[in-house]
Design an enzyme around this catalytic site. Structure first.
Site, short mmCIF file in Angstrom:
data_model
loop_
_atom_site.label_atom_id
_atom_site.label_comp_id
_atom_site.label_asym_id
_atom_site.label_seq_id
_atom_site.Cartn_x
_atom_site.Cartn_y
_atom_site.Cartn_z
N ASP A 187 1.46 5.05 1.57
CA ASP A 187 1.10 5.96 2.66
C ASP A 187 1.68 7.35 2.39
O ASP A 187 2.78 7.48 1.88
CB ASP A 187 1.64 5.44 3.99
CG ASP A 187 1.06 4.07 4.32
OD1 ASP A 187 -0.17 3.93 4.25
OD2 ASP A 187 1.84 3.15 4.63
N ASP A 219 8.87 3.68 13.40
CA ASP A 219 9.47 2.55 14.11
C ASP A 219 10.90 2.23 13.68
O ASP A 219 11.84 2.38 14.45
CB ASP A 219 8.54 1.31 14.05
CG ASP A 219 8.00 1.00 12.67
OD1 ASP A 219 8.42 1.65 11.69
OD2 ASP A 219 7.16 0.08 12.56
N ASP A 223 0.85 -1.19 0.00
CA ASP A 223 0.00 0.00 0.00
C ASP A 223 0.89 1.24 0.00
O ASP A 223 2.10 1.14 0.14
CB ASP A 223 -0.94 0.00 1.22
CG ASP A 223 -0.22 -0.34 2.50
OD1 ASP A 223 0.95 0.08 2.65
OD2 ASP A 223 -0.81 -1.02 3.36
P1 ATP Z 1 3.61 -2.82 4.91
O1 ATP Z 1 2.56 -1.87 4.43
O2 ATP Z 1 4.38 -3.47 3.86
O3 ATP Z 1 3.09 -3.76 5.93
P2 ATP Z 1 4.68 -0.48 6.16
O4 ATP Z 1 6.05 -0.15 6.69
O5 ATP Z 1 4.15 0.43 5.12
O6 ATP Z 1 4.72 -1.97 5.69
P3 ATP Z 1 2.33 0.23 7.62
O7 ATP Z 1 1.68 -0.51 8.73
O8 ATP Z 1 1.61 0.42 6.35
O9 ATP Z 1 3.72 -0.50 7.39
O10 ATP Z 1 2.76 1.64 8.23
C1 ATP Z 1 3.25 2.71 7.42
C2 ATP Z 1 4.38 3.41 8.14
O11 ATP Z 1 3.91 3.94 9.38
C3 ATP Z 1 5.55 2.52 8.54
O12 ATP Z 1 6.48 2.35 7.49
C4 ATP Z 1 6.13 3.27 9.70
O13 ATP Z 1 6.92 4.35 9.26
C5 ATP Z 1 4.90 3.83 10.39
N1 ATP Z 1 4.40 2.94 11.45
C6 ATP Z 1 3.46 1.97 11.32
N2 ATP Z 1 3.22 1.36 12.49
C7 ATP Z 1 4.03 1.95 13.38
C8 ATP Z 1 4.25 1.76 14.77
N3 ATP Z 1 3.58 0.84 15.45
N4 ATP Z 1 5.16 2.55 15.39
C9 ATP Z 1 5.82 3.51 14.69
N5 ATP Z 1 5.67 3.72 13.39
C10 ATP Z 1 4.78 2.96 12.72
MG MG Z 2 2.26 0.33 4.26
#
Ligand code: ATP
Ligand code: MG
Length: 459
Positions: free
Chosen positions: A76, A156, A74
């Site tokens: 963001d 994170d 996805d």
């Molecule tokens: P994927 O979508 O592939 O699972 P992602 O890194 O994009 O991986 P998301 O859950 O979509 O994960 O979150 C988007 C972004 O938001 C992350 O890359 C991170 O920067 C931030 N983020 C998400 N969850 C947390 C958390 N629990 N603590 C701190 N930052 C977070």
């Molecule tokens: Mg994501």
């Protein structure tokens, strides 16, 4: 292409670095991404926000995965606009969340998650309505807004704190995330223990990214996890359910499971199954591993996977164990297995939610296991026409592949499905003959029911 990309990273242009304490700016010439790597809608959202005078970047997984040559799950967007300002710019948007307020911008089936830059939580009480922690330091509410610099520090992992600018095409790298991508390292930003205390789900995320990307947990990031794994029990069951799906439906479920076990993180998610495995049940361990391996294979073959089947396998070890306990109290086999299924589900819901649309078919898969043994008369054909037959049959094969003895039941059903009418009749006759002899041998007086000692509450 990756190699070329990383060779470039190894020798970035000297102009790319902006000051010692400032983030590193990586130009498109170096990282080689352009807007074409990102979904058109996400680029459009960022552009529209910038045109309205706000800062806006693509951030997180979509930048990380694009750099690795993977297709992002996805996209963001992070912006200086508040949720209300975002919402007023996009008619197709909805503000969601309380703990962490953000905006979903809808484009048909695609949702672009757009979040306002997060700031640090100060202790002066000024932000009390927007930020809240529990007594262990867990963040209960995170709606304090800040600058881009603040936002980066609240993310994170270093590899997730990369911001792509759709206008300049630069990547802003706050915590040497690009270097960590190159080194294959999962590294938390800030003090690991404190970051896990703030949000224990970060422990699961660390494992998920390590498995998905084939990366290693940096020593300091890994070190506190085993000690703090128990904190997951305070996380709402609904959030853990979402995390479990992400952990096991990303194509790397088996690897993820092995890491979860290594870091004591499987037990807080599936306590009953973890307990049975820890007590030495080879069968329980095998059924979970086979199910996860199958899930990975199905995902890599683009076949659908359903959480109902996944949960059926992850929770199954508890069912025969409980069934035996209940049978030992004098309850007949079928009733005992129904009660056991009910108990296992009820117990699991304290840890992870399972929506009814999945828990109902999950229980159906379980209860069909018993029906698969009863094949006389029209029963086999009725079962064959059952909408859940295929899942139940696959589940039977899974049990057998984990070493359960079913006297060739899986093979019987495999043949039966493809047999012509004459063959089917003879197969049923054969079953009738076998069970006839068995019935004569096993006829005995009804058992005495003993009182039961466990709870029996419907979910
Ligand atoms: P994927 O979508 O592939 O699972 P992602 O890194 O994009 O991986 P998301 O859950 O979509 O994960 O979150 C988007 C972004 O938001 C992350 O890359 C991170 O920067 C931030 N983020 C998400 N969850 C947390 C958390 N629990 N603590 C701190 N930052 C977070
Ligand atoms: Mg994501």
């Amino acid at each position: 292409m990756l190699k070329k990309l990383f060779r470039k990273f190894l020798a970035p242009d000297s102009n790319d670095t902006v000051g010692a304490s400032a983030p590193t700016l990586i130009s498109a010439k170096t990282h080689q991404l352009d807007n074409g790597y990102f979904s058109r809608n996400s680029v459009q959202v960022a552009k529209r926000l910038q045109e309205a005078g706000f800062q806006a970047y693509l951030v997180g997984g979509c930048v990380r995965d694009s750099l690795l040559g993977l297709r992002p799950k996805d996209f963001d967007v992070a912006t200086s606009a508040t949720p209300e300002q975002i919402s007023s710019l996009f008619r197709n948007s909805r503000i969601i969340g309380r703990r962490f307020k953000l905006v979903h911008i809808h484009f048909g089936r695609e949702i672009i998650e757009t979040a306002t830059f997060r700031g640090s939580h100060d202790d002066t009480g000024k932000n009390n309505d927007r930020s809240a922690h529990n007594d262990k330091g867990r963040i209960l509410r995170d709606n304090v807004y800040g600058s881009l610099d603040d936002d980066a520090l609240r993310r994170d992992f270093t590899i997730n704190a990369l911001y792509y600018d759709v206008s300049s095409h630069n990547i802003i790298d706050y915590a040497q995330g690009v270097q960590d991508i190159k080194d294959g390292l999962i590294r938390l930003i800030g003090d690991p223990s404190q970051r896990y205390l703030e949000d224990p789900v970060r422990m699961l995320r660390a494992i998920r990214f390590a498995a998905k990307l084939g990366f290693t947990l940096e020593a300091k990031t890994a070190e506190p996890i085993r000690q703090l794994a128990h904190l997951l029990k305070d996380i709402p069951a609904a959030r853990l359910y979402e995390e479990v799906l992400k952990l096991f439906m990303n194509g790397k479920a088996l690897k993820t499971y092995e890491l979860l076990q290594e870091y004591n993180l499987f037990a807080p998610l599936f306590p009953e199954t973890a307990h049975i495995i820890a007590s030495g049940s080879q069968y329980a361990s095998e059924i979970v591993r086979s199910a996860l391996k199958n899930t990975d294979e199905r995902i890599s073959a683009n076949k659908p996977v359903t959480p109902a089947f996944l949960f059926a396998a992850l929770l199954w070890p508890g069912v025969p164990v409980r069934t035996t306990d209940i049978q030992n109290q004098g309850i007949p086999a079928f009733e005992a297995s129904q009660e056991a299924s009910h108990w296992v589900l009820h117990n699991q819901l304290k840890h992870t939610a399972i929506p009814k649309r999945f828990s109902i078919p999950m229980r159906e898969i379980w209860s069909l296991q018993e029906r698969l043994t009863r094949r006389q008369g029209k029963r086999a054909d009725v079962l064959l026409a059952h909408p859940r037959f295929r899942a139940a049959y696959d589940f039977l094969l899974l049990r057998e592949s984990a070493g359960e003895q079913t006297t060739g039941l899986g093979q019987w059903w495999t043949e039966y499905q493809f047999a012509d009418d004459a063959k089917k009749r003879s197969m049923i006759k054969e079953v009738a003959n076998q069970s006839g002899t068995k019935r004569k041998r096993t006829k005995h007086a009804p058992r005495q029911r003993k009182p039961r000692t466990h709870t029996n509450t419907e979910n």
